[in-house]
Design a protein around this motif. Sequence first.
Motif, PDB file in Angstrom:
ATOM      1  N   ASN A  30    -115.401  27.366 -10.307  1.00 14.05           N
ATOM      2  CA  ASN A  30    -114.637  26.312 -10.985  1.00 14.05           C
ATOM      3  C   ASN A  30    -113.383  25.931 -10.213  1.00 14.05           C
ATOM      4  O   ASN A  30    -112.887  24.810 -10.307  1.00 14.05           O
ATOM      5  CB  ASN A  30    -114.244  26.765 -12.394  1.00 14.05           C
ATOM      6  CG  ASN A  30    -115.360  26.533 -13.393  1.00 14.05           C
ATOM      7  OD1 ASN A  30    -116.182  25.645 -13.213  1.00 14.05           O
ATOM      8  ND2 ASN A  30    -115.395  27.331 -14.442  1.00 14.05           N
ATOM      9  N   ARG A  31    -112.865  26.890  -9.469  1.00 17.01           N
ATOM     10  CA  ARG A  31    -111.661  26.618  -8.686  1.00 17.01           C
ATOM     11  C   ARG A  31    -111.940  25.558  -7.605  1.00 17.01           C
ATOM     12  O   ARG A  31    -111.025  24.886  -7.143  1.00 17.01           O
ATOM     13  CB  ARG A  31    -111.171  27.927  -8.076  1.00 17.01           C
ATOM     14  CG  ARG A  31    -109.878  27.816  -7.370  1.00 17.01           C
ATOM     15  CD  ARG A  31    -108.796  28.720  -7.942  1.00 17.01           C
ATOM     16  NE  ARG A  31    -107.515  28.218  -7.485  1.00 17.01           N
ATOM     17  CZ  ARG A  31    -106.328  28.613  -7.916  1.00 17.01           C
ATOM     18  NH1 ARG A  31    -106.257  29.537  -8.833  1.00 17.01           N
ATOM     19  NH2 ARG A  31    -105.233  28.103  -7.450  1.00 17.01           N
ATOM     20  N   GLY A  32    -113.220  25.430  -7.211  1.00 14.53           N
ATOM     21  CA  GLY A  32    -113.590  24.436  -6.203  1.00 14.53           C
ATOM     22  C   GLY A  32    -113.291  23.018  -6.654  1.00 14.53           C
ATOM     23  O   GLY A  32    -113.033  22.139  -5.837  1.00 14.53           O
ATOM     24  N   ASP A  33    -113.330  22.782  -7.985  1.00 10.73           N
ATOM     25  CA  ASP A  33    -113.015  21.457  -8.504  1.00 10.73           C
ATOM     26  C   ASP A  33    -111.526  21.305  -8.779  1.00 10.73           C
ATOM     27  O   ASP A  33    -111.082  20.270  -9.275  1.00 10.73           O
ATOM     28  CB  ASP A  33    -113.802  21.192  -9.798  1.00 10.73           C
ATOM     29  CG  ASP A  33    -115.299  21.218  -9.542  1.00 10.73           C
ATOM     30  OD1 ASP A  33    -115.693  20.762  -8.456  1.00 10.73           O
ATOM     31  OD2 ASP A  33    -116.051  21.700 -10.401  1.00 10.73           O
ATOM     32  N   TYR A  34    -110.750  22.352  -8.501  1.00  9.07           N
ATOM     33  CA  TYR A  34    -109.302  22.333  -8.764  1.00  9.07           C
ATOM     34  C   TYR A  34    -108.539  22.280  -7.439  1.00  9.07           C
ATOM     35  O   TYR A  34    -107.801  21.362  -7.182  1.00  9.07           O
ATOM     36  CB  TYR A  34    -108.935  23.571  -9.578  1.00  9.07           C
ATOM     37  CG  TYR A  34    -107.472  23.744  -9.852  1.00  9.07           C
ATOM     38  CD1 TYR A  34    -106.830  22.979 -10.828  1.00  9.07           C
ATOM     39  CD2 TYR A  34    -106.723  24.691  -9.159  1.00  9.07           C
ATOM     40  CE1 TYR A  34    -105.484  23.149 -11.081  1.00  9.07           C
ATOM     41  CE2 TYR A  34    -105.381  24.867  -9.412  1.00  9.07           C
ATOM     42  CZ  TYR A  34    -104.758  24.096 -10.375  1.00  9.07           C
ATOM     43  OH  TYR A  34    -103.425  24.271 -10.619  1.00  9.07           O
ATOM     44  N   ASP A  35    -108.730  23.312  -6.586  1.00  4.61           N
ATOM     45  CA  ASP A  35    -108.251  23.187  -5.199  1.00  4.61           C
ATOM     46  C   ASP A  35    -109.339  23.646  -4.235  1.00  4.61           C
ATOM     47  O   ASP A  35    -110.075  22.828  -3.711  1.00  4.61           O
ATOM     48  CB  ASP A  35    -106.894  23.870  -4.963  1.00  4.61           C
ATOM     49  CG  ASP A  35    -106.801  25.297  -5.482  1.00  4.61           C
ATOM     50  OD1 ASP A  35    -107.827  25.871  -5.872  1.00  4.61           O
ATOM     51  OD2 ASP A  35    -105.688  25.856  -5.475  1.00  4.61           O
ATOM     52  N   GLU A  36    -109.487  24.961  -4.041  1.00  7.32           N
ATOM     53  CA  GLU A  36    -110.554  25.447  -3.168  1.00  7.32           C
ATOM     54  C   GLU A  36    -111.199  26.651  -3.845  1.00  7.32           C
ATOM     55  O   GLU A  36    -110.505  27.425  -4.502  1.00  7.32           O
ATOM     56  CB  GLU A  36    -109.982  25.899  -1.819  1.00  7.32           C
ATOM     57  CG  GLU A  36    -109.391  24.796  -0.976  1.00  7.32           C
ATOM     58  CD  GLU A  36    -108.657  25.366   0.238  1.00  7.32           C
ATOM     59  OE1 GLU A  36    -109.241  25.377   1.327  1.00  7.32           O
ATOM     60  OE2 GLU A  36    -107.513  25.825   0.070  1.00  7.32           O
ATOM     61  N   PRO A  37    -112.500  26.857  -3.651  1.00  7.36           N
ATOM     62  CA  PRO A  37    -113.143  28.015  -4.290  1.00  7.36           C
ATOM     63  C   PRO A  37    -112.577  29.322  -3.762  1.00  7.36           C
ATOM     64  O   PRO A  37    -112.013  29.383  -2.674  1.00  7.36           O
ATOM     65  CB  PRO A  37    -114.620  27.859  -3.911  1.00  7.36           C
ATOM     66  CG  PRO A  37    -114.668  26.916  -2.784  1.00  7.36           C
ATOM     67  CD  PRO A  37    -113.444  26.050  -2.880  1.00  7.36           C
ATOM     68  N   LEU A  38    -112.742  30.376  -4.564  1.00  3.75           N
ATOM     69  CA  LEU A  38    -112.307  31.693  -4.109  1.00  3.75           C
ATOM     70  C   LEU A  38    -113.174  32.174  -2.956  1.00  3.75           C
ATOM     71  O   LEU A  38    -114.355  31.855  -2.886  1.00  3.75           O
ATOM     72  CB  LEU A  38    -112.399  32.709  -5.257  1.00  3.75           C
ATOM     73  CG  LEU A  38    -111.061  32.883  -5.949  1.00  3.75           C
ATOM     74  CD1 LEU A  38    -111.000  31.983  -7.135  1.00  3.75           C
ATOM     75  CD2 LEU A  38    -110.789  34.309  -6.281  1.00  3.75           C
ATOM     76  N   ALA A  39    -112.588  33.005  -2.096  1.00  2.79           N
ATOM     77  CA  ALA A  39    -113.334  33.572  -0.969  1.00  2.79           C
ATOM     78  C   ALA A  39    -114.118  34.796  -1.453  1.00  2.79           C
ATOM     79  O   ALA A  39    -113.879  35.922  -1.021  1.00  2.79           O
ATOM     80  CB  ALA A  39    -112.381  33.937   0.154  1.00  2.79           C
TER      81      ALA A  39
END
Lengths: 331, 561
Positions: B89-98
């Motif tokens: 979900n973070r990918g639609d916010y800034d960048e996905p988690l590693a």
Amino acid sequence: MTLEQPTKSCSELRRAQPVFRGLEAGHRACQGCGQALAARLVTEAIGPDVLIANATGCLEVFTTAWPQSAWRVPWLHSVFANTAAVASGMEAALKAQKRNTKVVAFGGDGGTFDIGLQALSGMLERNHNVLYVCFDNEAYMNTGVQRSSSTPHAAETTTSPPGRERAGKRHLKKDLVTIIAAHRIPYAATATVAYPSDLRKKVRRGLQVEGAAFIVVHSPCPLGWGHENALGIEVARLAVQTGLYPMIELERGELVGAMPIREVHPVTDYLRLQDRFKHLFADDPRAREELEHLQELANHNIEVYGLRAQKPDRFDSEGADTVRRGGMRTA
Amino acid sequence: MATLTRGAFAKPGTSLQFKTGDWRLQRPVYLHRNAPCHVACPAGEDPQAYLARLAEGNSQAAWETLVAANPLPAITGRVCHHPCESSCNRGDYDEPLAIHGIERTLGDEAILHGWNYPVRPLSSDALRVAVVGAGPAGLSAAYHLTRLGYRVSLFEAESEAGGLLASAIPAYRLPRSVLGDEIARLLSVGMTFMPRTRLGRDFTLDDLRADHRAIFIGVGNQRGRQWSVDGVVPRDSRPGLDILKEWLSIGSLPAYKSVAIVGGGNTAVDLARVLKFSGIPEVHIISYRAVPGPGVAAEDVMRATAREVRQAIEEGVIIHEHRGVRRLIIRGERVAGVEMVHTKKLTRSAGRRETVEFEGTETILHVEQVIPAVGQEVDPAGLEMLLAGHPFLHPDSWGRLEGFEGIFAGGDVREGAATVSDAIGDGRRAALAIDSYLRNSALPASQRPVVRLNDLNVNYFEPQPRTKIELLPVGERNAEREIEQALPLSHAGIESHRCFSCGECMSCDNCWTLCPDNAVLKTLEETAAGDHYVFDYDYCKGCALCAHECPSGYILMEPEP
């Protein structure tokens, strides 16, 4: 790791909470009441060693339905006009007894901006060691949503209905903070329920200073503002992020701090959620003009208080409410 | 009847006598929902859960949570195509988690510190289960069966475990030492490993049935698929996988000036990179599908892992996307080139997707050799009965084979399995199915609902750039040195704090802080839901403020019963 049903009942848990809360459950505030939340957050920051004087208004009514009280601290109901005077007397009495118990006065915007203003001015002028907290829900909500001098421009109340002549309230919201600032008191601030850490920090600061302190807390009213019960915090947050309700701190009347806005939202983001501004979204040139007017009022705030963030900061409008795993907060 | 106190004052907190809970039309409940990374993981990992442990500062607990699903994190942390990150979900916010990098870090930490797999010793009357094939599917099945209390015999045709991890993945993606350490640790959890024992040569399925209560088949697909262009095959043509395997085992590679590899999977890309590293100036890949990139439809992307394709291009491999081989150009007995044609998969009548070649788009590519890497199929030796003439097995999602009670299958032996993580997931689900079969118990219930970005309240999070994972510069790369560098544990810890904790409580105190009615209570003990908050329904008025302000979508409003 084994999961266990908590062995304690809710009433046992309630007695074992990690923070003292001066306002208890069972009060009669409406669902989603911003003022109930604001008052509890303020009492959390104050702690148990306090005397409270409370003006007439929603807070007084919903916390003390006879013969019960939702308060866990000594609390006295004054009349609408004289809360600041009552608090002044309490402070003088404690001083004579050489006691350090804090004195706090609570009032709504009606009891502060309008009816109690002269008593408040007197208290500030005499510089009593009292923290005055005004819960600003921007109208007389307790009596059924009549306009106060705190009601924002163009908002609908039962006594400022939109119609042929006017698009909601004709006059502007009273700039109370400037009036307070003119008293040159040690500390004055604006706060909101949307940033609880910021609110508690300001309350502690207000108690810390020697002399009179004043905090006005923006407290959404789902009933009077016409937003969904669940959206109180959202609405309050947008009031800050649009620039309509600037978060500022004043010492001796001088601006010493302002919460920068990292992402400035258009005022319509804030207005659209509330029925009291519904008429501004009609297909009507006057409505469009009033929307522009409110946008310019926000722009004016941003300009005079320098609210636009230069770079991201942990205490700006986006950083101040950041949560962390385990409940770590800044205040 | 309330009595008036002297002086008409009310006693503190007496409002508690008044239960405002009966005003409520809807009630909030704490509900653990699934994070999208968990749902996307073919191996069944719940990254949200282990990121939470890591954020708490407990990397060993994080690893234990991770290996509850996937016993090979040091391996998948290197070779997986990480659909968890694509769905974050973070990918639609800034960048996905590693997540992929963190998985590897945890796997490496476990090897470094010798953390024990969470497996209990077997009881003396443990039931016996056979696992055939010690590739990712078989290893996963054997591990989960051991965890569930079964005595596992693990049969492997080769002299070492690992399957295609050992035989087909080059060291620049998966160093041999990591592979060896991880598998050696896994084999020592209590299973019996029998190398050099080949199904169909050394034993039959009936032999296994005699002394095992269930069998898992994870033999993979070992045989290169037949390939020709209109019946023409170059004289010395060999399947790409065979060349790769030979290089990995004895280190020899064919020497050409130019090569074209046909296919778009990991074998094609790995082989192309190995050939490029060996000094072949011109290495081409010809694929029906497209190079991965923004805006390319998922079903049109080459099957190779996107980052491997990206790195191959960096290293100078030339990829011809949307091309097919129309004709081999043969001079005498040698290949002189191929005729390529533009192709595209199009949906034709009745929704069938077909590869269409476009007339007039033919081009000639001059190469010395053409190597097919168009996929493999199952070696039928010993499985004739199960295959019944088909090239693959077709088990259900739990690995069960219709008509063959007690026999389960997964990994590349199944049609449609494509990745190491798929195989690990197959092994885990089959182990659960075997357990349910032998105990006559129900299979685990269906999944919880998934939390999407709009179920979260992202006001409570701050943008923070993703931790960068370093790559070896192109000039320093060779076939032996690992290209992707490790994420140090300290960086992994910082990265874990970026997690939105989708669908699970992160104990942020928001509900407790923001309830206008003091109806949320904190508890030291963990509740049945696994958090530290309790709703006091005697006073909750059902305003739903907590649900709206919960950052991680852990509170749901339900109609009042």
